[in-house]
Motif scaffolding. Structure first.
Motif, PDB file in Angstrom:
ATOM      1  N   PRO A 149       0.799  -1.230   0.000  1.00 50.97           N
ATOM      2  CA  PRO A 149       0.000   0.000   0.000  1.00 50.97           C
ATOM      3  C   PRO A 149       0.829   1.277   0.000  1.00 50.97           C
ATOM      4  O   PRO A 149       0.291   2.353  -0.265  1.00 50.97           O
ATOM      5  N   SER A 150       2.126   1.172   0.270  1.00 50.47           N
ATOM      6  CA  SER A 150       2.970   2.363   0.220  1.00 50.47           C
ATOM      7  C   SER A 150       3.554   2.607  -1.170  1.00 50.47           C
ATOM      8  O   SER A 150       4.297   3.558  -1.384  1.00 50.47           O
ATOM      9  N   GLY A 151       3.219   1.741  -2.132  1.00 48.80           N
ATOM     10  CA  GLY A 151       3.620   1.990  -3.516  1.00 48.80           C
ATOM     11  C   GLY A 151       2.930   3.235  -4.052  1.00 48.80           C
ATOM     12  O   GLY A 151       1.815   3.569  -3.649  1.00 48.80           O
ATOM     13  N   PRO A 152       3.569   3.951  -4.983  1.00 48.84           N
ATOM     14  CA  PRO A 152       3.076   5.267  -5.395  1.00 48.84           C
ATOM     15  C   PRO A 152       1.837   5.221  -6.283  1.00 48.84           C
ATOM     16  O   PRO A 152       1.544   4.208  -6.932  1.00 48.84           O
ATOM     17  N   HIS A 175     -12.837  -5.764  -7.422  1.00 50.65           N
ATOM     18  CA  HIS A 175     -12.635  -5.238  -6.072  1.00 50.65           C
ATOM     19  C   HIS A 175     -11.394  -4.361  -6.028  1.00 50.65           C
ATOM     20  O   HIS A 175     -10.405  -4.634  -6.708  1.00 50.65           O
ATOM     21  N   THR A 176     -11.476  -3.312  -5.212  1.00 49.44           N
ATOM     22  CA  THR A 176     -10.329  -2.448  -4.936  1.00 49.44           C
ATOM     23  C   THR A 176      -9.930  -2.657  -3.488  1.00 49.44           C
ATOM     24  O   THR A 176     -10.739  -2.448  -2.578  1.00 49.44           O
ATOM     25  N   TYR A 177      -8.672  -3.061  -3.256  1.00 47.76           N
ATOM     26  CA  TYR A 177      -8.196  -3.326  -1.905  1.00 47.76           C
ATOM     27  C   TYR A 177      -7.559  -2.101  -1.259  1.00 47.76           C
ATOM     28  O   TYR A 177      -7.714  -1.868  -0.063  1.00 47.76           O
ATOM     29  N   ILE A 178      -6.796  -1.354  -2.042  1.00 47.87           N
ATOM     30  CA  ILE A 178      -6.036  -0.217  -1.514  1.00 47.87           C
ATOM     31  C   ILE A 178      -6.630   1.044  -2.114  1.00 47.87           C
ATOM     32  O   ILE A 178      -6.505   1.291  -3.321  1.00 47.87           O
ATOM     33  N   ASN A 237      -2.151  -7.770  -6.831  1.00 47.34           N
ATOM     34  CA  ASN A 237      -1.995  -7.795  -5.378  1.00 47.34           C
ATOM     35  C   ASN A 237      -1.787  -9.203  -4.842  1.00 47.34           C
ATOM     36  O   ASN A 237      -2.166  -9.516  -3.721  1.00 47.34           O
ATOM     37  N   ALA A 238      -1.152 -10.074  -5.610  1.00 45.62           N
ATOM     38  CA  ALA A 238      -0.945 -11.467  -5.223  1.00 45.62           C
ATOM     39  C   ALA A 238       0.513 -11.664  -4.795  1.00 45.62           C
ATOM     40  O   ALA A 238       1.373 -11.950  -5.635  1.00 45.62           O
TER      41      ALA A 238
END
Length: 403
Positions: free
Chosen positions: A174-177, A218-221, A273-274
């Motif tokens: 989640p800290s990716g830009p 689905h959106t996780y972040i 996101n895997a």
């Protein structure tokens, strides 16, 4: 054919990022692998967003000229082929201008972020009569082409089902830009458009036309740090903890069931996101007389089972692609010596320049890209409305891509 008799075609490349590098490598190497080449790609001009960036890209990728204005590529009468390797929201304007100028076109996938733009691009190249290709390069992996050959030969009988995945992990942090790939106004969609469309293309290439979908997205972040520097750094860390953040309005994951016009059924899953999956593209196809399985991370291999095998030799076995298989005459001299991402781009360049010089049709073209966008739109609508959607019912551009 002598070297002096091989035509030279000047390429204008728009975009100097990761895909610009991949395409430049292909243009340089294609004649080394496929000789005599259908044509010699001349790296003529590269365009970037500024003159300085363009000059640096030209030095790095071996182009003779550079410009900070992509329109100069279109206007240059010396350029024969326009290569579009830019973010998705710029594809239509560039491609339509190139078609109207009579240039042949290679465009990165997805063809466009909306159905309306994809249709306009398709209509433009059709009216202009120029050679056009969408860069779904994974179908040019020799093992994938071999799978199609087996299917066409009836080796697995009538196709019953298709299961395809494309799993990556570069956006799981989640800290990716917040790069352009997480912004609907630029990308159009997230995992669906970025990687899911590759699986759609493979499904259409191997099995046939997709007629209906039933999807979840689905959106996780939902927020990411604003990106410094502006470059698209696939998977690169650009952590700015505590700094300003922006909204993610595209999908992180898509899953959908598929119906094919020929009666086959299938499924597709795509996510970035895997954790632990790098470039995990797989498909498994079952037929009335056999099975084919492919994993891109082992791309020299194709696993097959044919019901015609003798009873003491039954079970999935591995075929290592090499000179006896599609494109084998132009690649490496023994099976399993190693096929990489670069080779798929080299093959893509070979097929493109063969089409330009011979008039032979080339796929996937802009019609395929438009069809893929119709399917992507149907997937979004299905996820939003929680129902099965017929692809032919899609006639208007989608309004939201994040779910």
């Amino acid at each position: 054919m002598t070297a002096s008799s091989i035509p030279q075609l000047n390429v204008g490349l728009i975009g100097g990022g990761f895909m610009g590098k991949a395409h430049s490598l292909a243009y340089a190497a294609m004649p080394m692998f496929f000789w005599p080449a259908p044509a010699i790609p001349v790296r003529h001009t590269i365009a970037e967003v500024t003159d300085d960036l363009a000059a640096g890209a030209a030095a790095r990728f071996g182009f003779q000229h550079s410009t900070g204005d992509w329109r100069r590529v279109i206007d240059d009468p010396n350029i024969h082929v326009v290569d579009i390797a830019t973010p998705n929201n710029s594809h239509a304007e560039i491609a339509i201008a190139a078609a109207q100028a009579g240039k042949h076109i290679l465009c990165e996938k997805p063809l466009a972020p909306t159905v309306a733009e994809a249709k306009a691009m398709y209509e433009a190249v059709k009216a202009a009569g120029v050679v056009n290709m969408v860069a779904f390069n994974y179908r040019r992996t020799p093992a994938v082409a071999l799978a199609r050959k087996y299917i066409e030969e009836g080796r697995i009988g009538k196709v019953l089902s298709f299961r395809g995945t494309y799993l990556q992990d570069w956006s799981a942090d989640p800290s990716g830009p917040l790069s352009w790939r997480f912004q609907k106004k630029i990308a159009g969609s997230g995992a669906l458009g970025d990687i899911g469309t590759h699986v759609v293309d493979l499904a259409r290439y191997l099995v046939g036309e997709i007629s209906a979908v039933n999807a979840m997205m689905h959106t996780y972040i939902h927020e990411r740090p604003l990106q410094s520097g502006g470059a698209d750094k696939l998977g690169a860390s650009d952590k700015t903890a505590g700094g300003p953040r922006g909204a993610v309005d595209v999908d992180d994951e898509v899953m959908t069931l598929l119906r094919f016009e020929n009666g086959a059924v299938g499924s597709l899953e795509a996510t970035r996101n895997a954790w632990g999956r790098n470039n995990y593209i797989t498909f498994e196809i079952h037929g009335t007389e056999g099975t084919i399985h492919f994993n891109y991370e082992r791309r020299d291999e194709l696993q097959v089972f044919f019901n015609s095998d003798p009873s003491d030799a039954r079970g999935l076995r591995t075929v290592y692609t090499g000179p006896a298989h599609p494109y084998g005459e132009g690649l490496w001299p023994i099976p399993a010596l190693g096929i990489g991402y670069g080779e798929t781009k080299i093959i893509e360049a070979y097929d493109l320049f063969t089409a330009i010089t011979t008039g032979r049709p080339v796929r996937p073209d802009f019609e395929d890209g438009y069809r893929t966008e119709l399917i992507a739109d149907a997937i979004v609508r299905s996820a939003q409305e929680r129902r099965e959607v017929d692809v032919e019912s899609i006639g208007a551009p989608r309004e939201t891509a994040g779910v």
